[in-house]
Design an enzyme around this catalytic site. Structure first.
Site, PDB file in Angstrom:
ATOM      1  N   HIS A 257      27.748  19.542   5.348  1.00  9.30           N
ATOM      2  CA  HIS A 257      28.171  19.621   4.218  1.00  9.30           C
ATOM      3  C   HIS A 257      28.387  21.287   3.858  1.00  9.30           C
ATOM      4  CE1 HIS A 257      28.760  19.014  -0.495  1.00  9.30           C
ATOM      5  NE2 HIS A 257      29.869  18.235   0.157  1.00  9.30           N
ATOM      6  N   LYS A 259      29.694  24.989   3.547  1.00 13.62           N
ATOM      7  CA  LYS A 259      31.089  25.455   3.290  1.00 13.62           C
ATOM      8  C   LYS A 259      31.032  27.177   3.661  1.00 13.62           C
ATOM      9  CE  LYS A 259      32.140  21.523   0.401  1.00 13.62           C
ATOM     10  NZ  LYS A 259      30.958  20.686   0.622  1.00 13.62           N
ATOM     11  N   ASP A 264      34.817  39.037  10.300  1.00 13.83           N
ATOM     12  CA  ASP A 264      34.325  40.141  10.893  1.00 13.83           C
ATOM     13  C   ASP A 264      32.544  40.598  10.774  1.00 13.83           C
ATOM     14  OD1 ASP A 264      36.469  40.865  12.002  1.00 13.83           O
ATOM     15  OD2 ASP A 264      37.308  42.071  10.551  1.00 13.83           O
ATOM     16  N   HIS A 499      33.736  19.585  -9.474  1.00 14.31           N
ATOM     17  CA  HIS A 499      33.214  19.749  -8.109  1.00 14.31           C
ATOM     18  C   HIS A 499      32.259  20.975  -7.756  1.00 14.31           C
ATOM     19  CE1 HIS A 499      33.642  19.648  -3.797  1.00 14.31           C
ATOM     20  NE2 HIS A 499      33.345  18.500  -3.780  1.00 14.31           N
ATOM     21  N   LYS A 501      29.175  23.422  -7.649  1.00 16.29           N
ATOM     22  CA  LYS A 501      27.578  23.267  -7.642  1.00 16.29           C
ATOM     23  C   LYS A 501      27.155  24.588  -7.817  1.00 16.29           C
ATOM     24  CE  LYS A 501      29.490  20.703  -3.816  1.00 16.29           C
ATOM     25  NZ  LYS A 501      30.561  19.761  -4.710  1.00 16.29           N
ATOM     26  N   ASP A 506      17.615  31.212 -16.240  1.00 13.33           N
ATOM     27  CA  ASP A 506      17.072  32.544 -17.161  1.00 13.33           C
ATOM     28  C   ASP A 506      18.326  33.493 -17.311  1.00 13.33           C
ATOM     29  OD1 ASP A 506      14.784  31.498 -18.087  1.00 13.33           O
ATOM     30  OD2 ASP A 506      13.638  32.174 -16.145  1.00 13.33           O
TER      31      ASP A 506
END
Length: 607
Positions: A257, A259, A264, A499, A501, A506
């Protein structure tokens, strides 16, 4: 190797590894079976046996089979019908027979030998590239720190990737769960092709979940002299994917999953977005509210190290190895012309115009790209997570991320589209709340989620969390006419689904990545993300939550009903006006009933 040959090998291996009286079988009319065990099957069988004989935490798989043995046997009988001779099983021993059939079908779903794949690694001598030299004044002012730029808007997120690709000089490393075959997917692939044409090395690592029927297209891209495509944890091309979810349960049910997009070894984009229309404001009907971060500086090397681990792993298969046939020169030329023509036709489209007019595009043209600086660390699952026992949690991202949760003193804000805390996670949040930490969680409502089963898993924990003082918010997917007009006017869609995440610790540190707070992200899939020590970004995101949460989400409240029991009510907006709902907002009774049914099934570990 045929399925018939596998029958003999599996039976022979079972007799050696199990007590003989644990299995009962009968074969007829197989006098011509070859009993010689080939070296290929000798290598494959231990993997098949591991997948089939252990379920979770080394519990025998037969415990799972026992739950629905009749359905499983019926399905397997259908799948094995093409075999030339009848196989009769003594159903007095139902569980061993089911186990045998699973082993048989798993053997038939074999993968090609991947031991000859070549290794490659991120370039380390890229400090003199365009992005190695960029932001020199800021880098000198923040020695040892990394720079961060949030990409909250879908248009900006795509433009940032395009800018990086066009400025690449040595390498582009691409790792995604899904790269859709749509407008954004084709625009993205075209940018990679143009970079490869300039001599840039492009490595594309994609999970196999979204590639059904597209292996040939991936292998065509793989023929470019500067592009290599690998497919992670692939399904066998010799058997139905649906069947493999049963016969290879615990293997193909675990997905990469991750991403990341790295250029470079100097600049990288991490976050929640896959490559597809709905993630970049190109879908007229659905937009995922998502979040990426563009980063430069020393933390990028950690992203590249994680990429290399996956790229060189035994589960990363070259696309050409999985393709049933290799493309001809004519097919390669035709495929390139097709994508070039398509992209050329899009140059005056509303979406491409919206990209050119995005804030990111304007700032780039004006030389006004400003980073926030601070310390950062990459947290990522090790790819051995896929082949190791699930008890080896030192391979898990959560082992490192958990330290940040343990150190929270005052406030935790969670953005998680798929939020299923599980018993242990719920207890941890409750204990945190009891010691005075304010916890606010934004997740999808039943109306906004794209995975109803996840909502079924999440909703069973709502009352417990609310009772403990945890504040729950669920995305309101219904926008007003004015909001819909505004969204569509910028190339976006009218329906929003969370979508992103992200976790804010704090108001001091922020995590952004692909990790959801659910059992699938924790145990089954692999994930990656970055924790930034940046009070500026943490405060900015927290203030957005303070000021906007009631406009975009329902606030849940636990109340006593007329009979003295507890019920949840939802406070939010309806047609722009404040409204209180006593049932799941904006969904039909049929969908609510579906959730109730899903809650009866033992599926939480797969959510």
């Amino acid at each position: 190797m045929t399925c018939i040959s596998n029958i003999t090998i599996v039976l022979d291996s079972l007799n050696k590894s199990l007590n003989h009286d644990h299995i009962s079988y009968s074969l007829e009319n197989y006098s011509d079976i070859n009993h010689d065990t080939s070296e290929t099957i000798r290598r494959l069988f231990p993997l098949n046996r591991y997948n089939c004989l252990t379920y979770r935490n080394q519990q025998p798989v037969t415990q799972a089979i026992a739950l629905k043995i009749d359905e499983m046997i019926s399905m397997i009988k259908t799948a094995t019908r093409p075999l030339p001779r009848q196989i009769r099983f003594d159903m007095r021993r139902t569980l061993p027979a089911g186990l045998f059939l699973l082993l048989l079908l798993t053997g038939c779903a074999s993968l090609p030998d991947n031991s000859h794949r070549s290794e490659s690694f991120a370039y380390t001598d890229t400090q003199n590239t365009r992005y190695g030299m960029a932001q020199q004044h800021a880098k000198r002012a923040h020695p040892g720190k990394s720079g961060f730029l949030l990409l909250k808007d879908g248009l900006d997120a795509y433009v940032a990737r395009a800018i990086l690709a066009r400025g690449a000089e040595r390498s582009i490393d691409v790792q995604y769960y899904m790269i859709h075959d749509d407008l954004v997917g084709d625009l993205f692939v075209h940018e990679l092709l143009k970079a490869a044409d300039r001599g840039v090395r492009v490595r594309i690592l994609v999970d196999d979940i979204d590639l059904q029927g597209r292996t040939f297209k991936a292998s065509t891209l793989d023929t470019h002299s500067n592009i290599e495509v690998r497919i992670f944890n692939p399904f066998s091309r010799k058997m139905s994917r649906t069947l493999q979810f049963v016969t290879r349960f615990g293997s193909v049910t675990r997905r990469m999953h991750n991403k990341s997009f790295t250029v470079d070894n100097q600049a990288s984009i991490l976050g929640g977005r896959n490559i597809g229309n709905e993630y970049f404001d190109a879908d007229p009907d659905l937009a995922f509210s998502d979040l990426d971060v563009l980063t430069i500086g020393p933390v990028v090397k950690e992203v590249s190290e994680s990429f290399d681990l996956y790229w060189n792993h035994q589960l990363a298969y070259p696309a050409s190895l999985l393709s049933s046939s290799l493309p001809s020169e004519e097919e390669i030329t035709l495929g390139r012309k097709k994508i070039d023509d398509f992209v050329a036709q899009q140059q005056n489209s509303d979406y491409v115009k919206a990209l050119a007019g995005s804030e990111m595009a304007r700032n780039y043209r004006d030389g006004n790209i400003n980073f926030t600086w601070g310390d950062a660390v990459i947290v990522a699952d090790h790819p051995d997570k896929f082949i190791a026992d699930r008890s080896e949690t030192h391979l898990f991202l959560s082992a490192d991320l958990g330290l940040f949760f343990k150190n929270i003193k005052q406030e935790l804000i969670i953005f998680s589209p798929y939020f299923v805390p599980g018993k242990t996670g719920a207890e941890g949040l409750i204990r945190m709340s009891e010691r005075g930490v304010r916890i606010r969680i934004l997740t999808n409502s039943l109306a906004s989620t794209d995975v109803t089963a996840v909502h079924a898993g999440y909703s069973r924990y709502r009352k417990r969390l609310l009772r403990a003082g945890v504040e729950l918010y669920e995305m309101n997917n219904k926008l007003t006419k004015k909001q819909r007009k505004e969204k569509k006017g910028h190339g976006g869609s009218s329906k929003a689904s969370l979508h992103a995440k992200s976790f804010i610790f704090d108001r001091d540190r922020v995590f952004i990545g692909s990790f959801n707070l659910d059992p699938r992200s924790h145990t089954e899939n692999s994930e990656i993300g970055m924790v930034m020590a940046s009070p500026v970004i943490a405060n900015g995101m927290s203030e957005w939550f303070d000021q906007n949460i009631d406009k975009v989400a329902f606030r849940l409240e636990l109340q006593q009903n007329s009979t003295g029991g507890e019920q949840i009510i939802w406070h939010g907006l309806k047609d722009g006006q404040k409204h209180t709902f006593t049932n799941e907002p904006n969904v039909s009774p049929l969908r609510k009933a579906g959730v109730a049914l899903l809650q009866l099934l033992p599926i939480e570990s797969q959510l």
